[in-house]
Design a protein around this motif. Structure first.
Motif, PDB file in Angstrom:
ATOM      1  N   ALA A  19       0.961  -1.252   0.052  1.00  0.00           N
ATOM      2  CA  ALA A  19      -0.185  -0.040   0.151  1.00  0.00           C
ATOM      3  C   ALA A  19       0.742   1.201   0.070  1.00  0.00           C
ATOM      4  CB  ALA A  19      -0.763  -0.051   1.310  1.00  0.00           C
ATOM      5  N   MET A  20       1.807   1.341   0.709  1.00  0.00           N
ATOM      6  CA  MET A  20       2.837   2.475   0.642  1.00  0.00           C
ATOM      7  C   MET A  20       3.501   2.791  -0.447  1.00  0.00           C
ATOM      8  SD  MET A  20       4.396   1.957   4.563  1.00  0.00           S
ATOM      9  CE  MET A  20       5.141   3.583   4.742  1.00  0.00           C
ATOM     10  N   VAL A  21       3.931   1.532  -1.066  1.00  0.00           N
ATOM     11  CA  VAL A  21       4.812   1.686  -2.466  1.00  0.00           C
ATOM     12  C   VAL A  21       3.556   2.249  -3.464  1.00  0.00           C
ATOM     13  CG1 VAL A  21       5.719   0.363  -4.249  1.00  0.00           C
ATOM     14  CG2 VAL A  21       6.385   0.044  -1.865  1.00  0.00           C
ATOM     15  N   ALA A  22       2.461   1.689  -3.414  1.00  0.00           N
ATOM     16  CA  ALA A  22       1.412   2.134  -4.541  1.00  0.00           C
ATOM     17  C   ALA A  22       0.833   3.606  -4.260  1.00  0.00           C
ATOM     18  CB  ALA A  22       0.299   1.187  -4.433  1.00  0.00           C
ATOM     19  N   ALA A  23       0.873   3.945  -2.972  1.00  0.00           N
ATOM     20  CA  ALA A  23       0.719   5.395  -2.474  1.00  0.00           C
ATOM     21  C   ALA A  23       1.556   6.303  -3.174  1.00  0.00           C
ATOM     22  CB  ALA A  23       0.439   5.564  -1.092  1.00  0.00           C
ATOM     23  N   ASP A  24       2.997   5.981  -2.854  1.00  0.00           N
ATOM     24  CA  ASP A  24       3.983   6.682  -3.446  1.00  0.00           C
ATOM     25  C   ASP A  24       3.811   6.893  -4.857  1.00  0.00           C
ATOM     26  OD1 ASP A  24       5.110   7.201  -0.975  1.00  0.00           O
ATOM     27  OD2 ASP A  24       6.920   5.594  -1.324  1.00  0.00           O
ATOM     28  N   LEU A  25       3.515   5.947  -5.603  1.00  0.00           N
ATOM     29  CA  LEU A  25       3.374   5.835  -7.051  1.00  0.00           C
ATOM     30  C   LEU A  25       2.227   6.672  -7.433  1.00  0.00           C
ATOM     31  CD1 LEU A  25       3.881   2.339  -7.927  1.00  0.00           C
ATOM     32  CD2 LEU A  25       5.489   3.958  -8.530  1.00  0.00           C
ATOM     33  N   ALA A  26       1.205   6.945  -6.831  1.00  0.00           N
ATOM     34  CA  ALA A  26      -0.023   7.478  -7.131  1.00  0.00           C
ATOM     35  C   ALA A  26       0.218   8.992  -6.698  1.00  0.00           C
ATOM     36  CB  ALA A  26      -1.342   6.976  -6.280  1.00  0.00           C
ATOM     37  N   LEU A  27       1.025   9.295  -5.684  1.00  0.00           N
ATOM     38  CA  LEU A  27       1.209  10.908  -5.493  1.00  0.00           C
ATOM     39  C   LEU A  27       2.141  11.156  -6.442  1.00  0.00           C
ATOM     40  CD1 LEU A  27       1.436  10.356  -1.896  1.00  0.00           C
ATOM     41  CD2 LEU A  27       0.211  11.885  -2.984  1.00  0.00           C
ATOM     42  N   ASP A  28       3.191  10.365  -7.075  1.00  0.00           N
ATOM     43  CA  ASP A  28       4.081  10.929  -8.196  1.00  0.00           C
ATOM     44  C   ASP A  28       3.324  11.028  -9.327  1.00  0.00           C
ATOM     45  OD1 ASP A  28       6.197  10.695  -6.239  1.00  0.00           O
ATOM     46  OD2 ASP A  28       6.989   8.992  -7.181  1.00  0.00           O
ATOM     47  N   ASP A  29       2.334  10.189  -9.672  1.00  0.00           N
ATOM     48  CA  ASP A  29       1.490  10.245 -10.970  1.00  0.00           C
ATOM     49  C   ASP A  29       0.740  11.505 -10.791  1.00  0.00           C
ATOM     50  OD1 ASP A  29       0.517   9.325 -13.454  1.00  0.00           O
ATOM     51  OD2 ASP A  29      -1.166   8.813 -12.108  1.00  0.00           O
ATOM     52  N   GLY A  30       0.096  11.657  -9.648  1.00  0.00           N
ATOM     53  CA  GLY A  30      -0.807  13.086  -9.616  1.00  0.00           C
ATOM     54  C   GLY A  30       0.163  14.239  -9.436  1.00  0.00           C
ATOM     55  N   THR A  48     -12.979  18.345   1.603  1.00  0.00           N
ATOM     56  CA  THR A  48     -11.325  17.672   1.491  1.00  0.00           C
ATOM     57  C   THR A  48     -10.931  18.033   0.209  1.00  0.00           C
ATOM     58  OG1 THR A  48     -11.969  16.126   3.585  1.00  0.00           O
ATOM     59  CG2 THR A  48      -9.775  15.936   2.117  1.00  0.00           C
ATOM     60  N   ASP A  49      -9.739  18.495   0.052  1.00  0.00           N
ATOM     61  CA  ASP A  49      -9.049  18.772  -1.240  1.00  0.00           C
ATOM     62  C   ASP A  49      -8.468  17.427  -2.057  1.00  0.00           C
ATOM     63  OD1 ASP A  49      -9.537  21.459  -1.167  1.00  0.00           O
ATOM     64  OD2 ASP A  49      -7.549  22.075  -0.703  1.00  0.00           O
ATOM     65  N   ALA A  50      -8.016  16.426  -1.090  1.00  0.00           N
ATOM     66  CA  ALA A  50      -7.342  15.262  -1.848  1.00  0.00           C
ATOM     67  C   ALA A  50      -7.358  14.223  -0.898  1.00  0.00           C
ATOM     68  CB  ALA A  50      -5.841  15.614  -2.041  1.00  0.00           C
ATOM     69  N   VAL A  51      -7.424  12.998  -1.405  1.00  0.00           N
ATOM     70  CA  VAL A  51      -7.462  11.867  -0.357  1.00  0.00           C
ATOM     71  C   VAL A  51      -6.495  10.995  -1.072  1.00  0.00           C
ATOM     72  CG1 VAL A  51      -8.721   9.819   0.424  1.00  0.00           C
ATOM     73  CG2 VAL A  51     -10.038  12.380   0.479  1.00  0.00           C
ATOM     74  N   VAL A  52      -5.754  10.258  -0.554  1.00  0.00           N
ATOM     75  CA  VAL A  52      -5.089   9.059  -1.059  1.00  0.00           C
ATOM     76  C   VAL A  52      -5.923   7.916  -0.666  1.00  0.00           C
ATOM     77  CG1 VAL A  52      -2.827   7.974  -1.001  1.00  0.00           C
ATOM     78  CG2 VAL A  52      -2.839  10.313  -0.591  1.00  0.00           C
ATOM     79  N   VAL A  53      -6.304   7.006  -1.482  1.00  0.00           N
ATOM     80  CA  VAL A  53      -7.367   6.016  -1.399  1.00  0.00           C
ATOM     81  C   VAL A  53      -7.081   4.501  -2.083  1.00  0.00           C
ATOM     82  CG1 VAL A  53      -8.692   7.153  -3.121  1.00  0.00           C
ATOM     83  CG2 VAL A  53      -9.663   5.491  -1.403  1.00  0.00           C
ATOM     84  N   GLY A  54      -7.323   3.617  -1.679  1.00  0.00           N
ATOM     85  CA  GLY A  54      -7.057   2.356  -2.518  1.00  0.00           C
ATOM     86  C   GLY A  54      -7.046   1.077  -1.430  1.00  0.00           C
ATOM     87  N   GLY A  74      -1.253  -7.807  -3.653  1.00  0.00           N
ATOM     88  CA  GLY A  74      -1.257  -6.703  -4.171  1.00  0.00           C
ATOM     89  C   GLY A  74      -2.368  -5.693  -4.293  1.00  0.00           C
ATOM     90  N   GLY A  75      -2.418  -4.560  -5.032  1.00  0.00           N
ATOM     91  CA  GLY A  75      -3.313  -3.537  -5.073  1.00  0.00           C
ATOM     92  C   GLY A  75      -3.119  -2.378  -5.700  1.00  0.00           C
ATOM     93  N   ALA A  76      -4.023  -1.371  -5.572  1.00  0.00           N
ATOM     94  CA  ALA A  76      -3.850   0.000  -6.295  1.00  0.00           C
ATOM     95  C   ALA A  76      -4.055   0.765  -5.149  1.00  0.00           C
ATOM     96  CB  ALA A  76      -4.543  -0.220  -7.514  1.00  0.00           C
ATOM     97  N   MET A  77      -3.486   2.086  -5.423  1.00  0.00           N
ATOM     98  CA  MET A  77      -3.857   3.202  -4.729  1.00  0.00           C
ATOM     99  C   MET A  77      -3.947   4.614  -5.612  1.00  0.00           C
ATOM    100  SD  MET A  77      -3.841   2.491  -1.413  1.00  0.00           S
ATOM    101  CE  MET A  77      -3.758   3.954  -0.630  1.00  0.00           C
ATOM    102  N   PHE A  78      -4.803   5.484  -5.332  1.00  0.00           N
ATOM    103  CA  PHE A  78      -5.200   6.558  -6.312  1.00  0.00           C
ATOM    104  C   PHE A  78      -5.064   7.729  -5.345  1.00  0.00           C
ATOM    105  CE2 PHE A  78      -7.401   2.949  -7.253  1.00  0.00           C
ATOM    106  CZ  PHE A  78      -7.633   2.841  -8.699  1.00  0.00           C
ATOM    107  N   LEU A  79      -4.878   8.926  -6.321  1.00  0.00           N
ATOM    108  CA  LEU A  79      -4.813  10.375  -5.589  1.00  0.00           C
ATOM    109  C   LEU A  79      -6.240  10.826  -6.376  1.00  0.00           C
ATOM    110  CD1 LEU A  79      -3.935  12.743  -4.277  1.00  0.00           C
ATOM    111  CD2 LEU A  79      -2.614  13.528  -5.860  1.00  0.00           C
TER     112      LEU A  79
END
Length: 416
Positions: free
Chosen positions: A81-92, A187-193, A238-243
């Motif tokens: 989850a932490m790796v996917a969250a970093d990727l989502a933040l970088d992508d966003g 809320t302006d943004a949520v890291v979710v997944g 595995g899984g996915a996270m989104f911004l």
């Protein structure tokens, strides 16, 4: 800041850690090509278990992506989850500079079904083998369902609305709905997944009680939903996270809108009551379409739950027809997870990632290992189909009876 009644929740970043790719790019390449990565289970301690096939995340160097102090405090599902969250933040392209003066504007929501089984098993073995003095202090938190939310929040300095959804496998979609609701409320943004790691021995033994778990030894036959050879599902990690952000706020900071979380609904019909899930899933689909102000005939693709249990597959096919009418027999249906396995709460968010990418690339990904469809559905098999995609419907059901539907509205073409 735009007012709550004027706010639309949109996806601006995607991060994926999956058996078929540990980045969004590799995940999409494998998904669009219909590559199946199901294989024999290789995790230590699982050799004698009747579960033979699963979707393992293998090509990832967690020690290079997560700080050592966090690695020893947390379970594999939180690492993902932490790796996917970093990727989502970088992508966003959301950095600390964007929220350092407003940390309460960013929240975190995750879903979890299995928790930290590997960590918990290790500590319990120490307890019974060596004594209580050898049990680490993090046993009290690392297994917990909310561990990923907490670690992502602390690591990123996110102080906005945070939570964890424990609503069966469908919790992956429900977490996205919680994030969308938070955005609409201000809320302006949520890291979710969601991300799961259910392939440790203790976790796998727990899953052996699931009636629909496939014990087929041939990876090409172990998970074949919607076919006459359907014999259950295989688990995956595995899984996915989104911004997810307020659209106007995101555009103002120069972010790229990838899709809108347009509508969601959920129902509950009871554990393994697949005949009843027909009505429950159809009701969720109708509710999601109403929330999105979308007509049934506007749906361009359905990412199916595709449980692989004959009664459940039949109920899903009928639910799609019930909710979408005649269009339900014509709309393309796909289930890329038949090539990766079901990552429990991580499964529907991986489908959500695939749906966003499918709309961006104008391509319907196929359903791996599925050829002889025995239901009245237009299942995409073999190779990907080019298509103009504006609306995607993502479906998910849990073994304990939850049913969820999510409507995504596409926003743009492929990333530059």
């Amino acid at each position: 800041m735009s007012q709550p009644n004027d706010r639309r929740a949109v996806i601006t970043g995607i991060g994926v850690v999956a058996p078929n790719g540990t980045s969004t790019e590799t995940f999409w390449k494998s998904t669009q090509e219909g590559i199946s990565v199901l294989d024999r289970v290789t995790r230590e301690g699982c050799e004698q278990l009747p579960l033979r096939v699963a979707g393992e995340v293998r090509d990832i160097a967690l020690d290079a992506l997560v700080e050592e102090r966090i690695l020893v405090q947390t379970d594999r599902f939180t690492h993902f989850a932490m790796v996917a969250a970093d990727l989502a933040l970088d992508d966003g392209r959301l950095t600390r500079a964007d929220y350092e003066d407003a940390p309460f504007a960013v929240g975190v929501v995750t879903a979890a079904g299995s928790g930290g089984g590997e960590f918990g098993q290790r500590e319990l073995q120490r307890l019974w083998g060596q004594g209580p003095r050898f049990v680490g202090p993090y046993q009290s938190i690392a297994w917990f369902y909310a561990a990923s939310t907490g670690q992502i929040s602390i690591r990123g300095g996110f102080k906005g609305p945070c939570g964890v959804v424990a609503s069966d496998e469908a919790g992956g979609l429900d977490a996205l709905a919680h994030a969308a609701g938070a955005v609409r409320r201000g809320t302006d943004a949520v890291v979710v997944g969601a991300a799961e790691a259910p392939l440790a021995p203790y976790s796998m033994v727990c899953q052996l009680g699931y009636e629909g778990l496939s014990t087929e030894e041939d990876p090409t036959r172990a998970y074949r939903p919607f076919t006459s050879g359907a014999c259950g599902f295989v688990p995956a990690e595995g899984g996915a996270m989104f911004l997810v952000e307020d659209e106007k706020t995101a555009v103002a900071r120069g972010a790229r809108v990838r899709a809108e979380l347009a509508g969601h609904a959920t129902t509950f019909t009871g554990a393994s009551r697949w005949e009843d899930s027909r009505e429950g899933l159809a009701h969720a689909i109708r509710g999601a379409l109403r929330a999105a102000r979308c007509a049934p005939e506007e749906v361009d693709v359905v990412f199916a739950d595709a449980l692989g249990i004959p009664d459940a597959d039949r109920a899903e096919a009928l639910a799609i027809a019930d909710a979408l009418g005649a269009h339900g027999r014509r709309v393309p249906v796909t289930a890329p997870k038949s090539g990766t396995g079901r990552a429990y709460c991580g499964a529907p968010v991986l489908d959500t990632a695939a749906a966003v990418l499918a709309m961006e690339h104008g391509l319907l990904p196929p359903t791996p290992n599925v050829f002889d469809v025995c239901h009245d559905l237009d299942v995409v098999t073999g190779t990907a189909r080019p298509a103009e995609l504006r609306i995607a419907l993502v479906l998910s059901r849990g073994l304990m009876g939850s049913n969820s539907a999510l409507v995504l509205r596409g926003a743009a073409g492929p990333p530059s």
